[in-house]
Every structure is written in structure tokens, then in C-alpha cells.
Design an enzyme around this catalytic site. Structure first.
Site, PDB file in Angstrom:
ATOM      1  N   SER A  79      -1.251  -9.673   2.497  1.00  0.00           N
ATOM      2  CA  SER A  79       0.023  -9.712   1.779  1.00  0.00           C
ATOM      3  C   SER A  79       1.080  -9.148   2.721  1.00  0.00           C
ATOM      4  O   SER A  79       0.745  -8.513   3.734  1.00  0.00           O
ATOM      5  CB  SER A  79      -0.080  -8.846   0.517  1.00  0.00           C
ATOM      6  N   TYR A 111      -3.187  -1.711  -4.853  1.00  0.00           N
ATOM      7  CA  TYR A 111      -3.037  -3.046  -4.267  1.00  0.00           C
ATOM      8  C   TYR A 111      -2.587  -2.954  -2.810  1.00  0.00           C
ATOM      9  O   TYR A 111      -3.164  -3.598  -1.918  1.00  0.00           O
ATOM     10  CB  TYR A 111      -2.030  -3.857  -5.083  1.00  0.00           C
TER      11      TYR A 111
END
Length: 255
Positions: free
Chosen positions: A146, A159
Site C-alpha cells: 500500500s 494495517y
């Protein structure tokens, strides 16, 4: 010809989280380039299977819950893939979850669940796949990171940590596996319109934030991430390894 290097004829790809969103988009893109697909997921894979088979490619459905799977289970899954489709050339570790929380309100349970799916599962699946790739002395490993693999985000403690871990994991794979003809890279999507992201994107403030962050001024589409995955899966990327490919509309420049 250069376009021939983007073909995946006679290749087999295992894509985790293939039932929808980015996983489905990547599975279909690889199939369009000629690959047969092993779709792994805990939910329905029927829509992805239909789209892949419509392209004339084979699709093997693998129903696996990565929160419950043990190393033995994943070894058996990979053995089934090789037995039924004749090999395994490409691994896309896409499956992931995002359970928001700051360091203070992220529960230990949500932290461990995030690490199990986002980090431990890719580690175990990669271990199961490697003997088959090393035997062929070739392979492509594509992990889903990400833009949060480079930066922290508000209320994304678990996350963000997991995506930093994916970056480190991929670089370690690249260092260890290059001598076997295996490359390892990770994708770094920004804000992408997927079923998982749709509820957040429905919030005008959330959407405006990400549109402002991206110099191109819009939210990304799943097919744009799939195109980057296709590149990394092909012979055209044979000298690309240990890299993070940012698909974020330039948002990385504004953090």
C-alpha cells in the site's frame, strides 16, 4: 516483439482474495494475457471463475479461510494446484483486511487478526509455493502492499504496520530468491474504488481527501492496479525485483 513479453500463455497463477475487488481484477488481467488461474478466497469465487472461463482459460476454485489455515493446509492447496493445472508460475498475495484503530484503541484481537491475514498468510503461502518455483528456476511473486508501506495513516495502526511488513518481506524474498530466477515485488495502491472501499468512498469528505491527495485528482480503478500486476508477472519485468510499484495517482508525493 515487445508485446510478446507480456503474454502469459502456458503459465499458472495463484491469486489470493480473488473473489472481488483487486484480486478479481488481477486474476482476470492475468487470464486475458493467457494464464490459467487458481483463485483462493473465503467467499464466493463464482463471478471470477465465470469471467476467467469466458476468456478460454482454466479456473480452479480454492475455498480457504486464511485466518484458520495452517501450513499443512496451504501445502495441500499448492499441491492440488500443481497436480490439476500442471504447475505454478505466478503468486499474487492479494488477500488482506483493514481493521481501523489507533495504537490506543486497536484491540489485541484486531491487531493479531490483521497480522495473520496480511503478513503471516503471505509468508506461509510463499513457503508452500517456493519448492515448485525453485524446481523450475523461475517464478514471479507479487505482494500487495500500500502507499501505507511508506507512510503512516491516521487510525491505521495495525494495517499500516502490516503493509510496512510486506515491504520488508518482499525485499527479503528478492535478496534470497534471485539466484533461482524468482523475482519478488510489491504493489502500492492508493485510494482505489473497490467493493471493500465503496462504503468509505460514499463519504464525501473521505473521497475529497483522497482526490486532493492525488495530483491526478481522482480515485483509482481496480484495472489500473491489475495492469501493474500484469507487468510484474511477465517476462518484461524479469529485471525488476525488490521493488514497490506505486499505483496511487501521485498521492505518495503529498504525504
Amino acid at each position: 516483439m515487445i508485446l510478446d513479453q507480456f503474454r502469459l500463455d502456458d503459465k499458472v497463477a495463484l491469486v489470493t482474495g480473488a473473489g472481488r475487488g483487486l484480486g478479481q481484477a488481477m486474476a482476470v488481467a492475468l487470464a486475458e494475457a493467457g494464464a490459467d488461474i487458481d483463485g483462493l478466497g473465503s467467499g464466493s469465487l463464482e463471478n471470477t471463475a465465470t469471467r476467467v472461463r469466458a476468456l478460454g482459460r482454466r479456473f480452479l476454485s480454492l475455498k480457504v479461510n486464511l485466518l484458520e489455515a495452517q501450513a499443512k493446509d496451504l501445502n495441500e492447496v499448492v499441491a492440488r494446484v500443481v497436480a490439476e493445472l500442471g504447475g505454478l508460475h505466478i503468486l499474487v498475495n492479494n488477500a488482506g483486511i483493514c481493521l481501523p484503530g489507533t495504537v490506543e484503541d486497536q484491540t489485541p484481537e484486531s491487531w493479531l487478526k490483521t497480522m495473520e491475514v496480511n503478513v503471516t498468510a503471505p509468508f506461509m503461502i510463499t513457503r508452500a509455493v517456493l519448492p515448485h518455483m525453485k524446481l523450475r528456476r523461475s517464478g514471479r511473486i507479487i505482494n500487495l502492499g500500500s502507499i501505507m508501506s511508506d507512510f503512516g495513516g491516521p487510525s491505521l495502526c495495525a494495517y499500516g504496520t502490516s503493509k510496512h511488513a510486506i515491504a520488508g518481506f518482499t525485499k527479503s524474498l528478492s535478496a534470497d530468491l534471485g539466484k533461482f530466477g524468482i523475482t519478488a515485488n510489491y504493489l502500492q495502491p492508493g485510494a482505489i474504488m473497490t467493493p471493500l472501499a465503496a462504503p468509505s468512498m460514499a463519504d464525501p469528505a473521505f473521497r475529497a481527501y483522497w482526490e486532493e491527495k492525488a495530483p491526478v485528482g481522482r480515485i483509482g480503478e481496480a484495472h489500473e492496479v491489475a495492469a501493474a500486476a500484469l507487468f510484474l508477472a511477465t517476462d518484461s519485468a524479469s529485471y525488476v525485483s525488490g521493488a514497490g510499484i506505486k499505483v496511487c495517482g501521485g498521492a505518495i508525493s503529498r504525504f
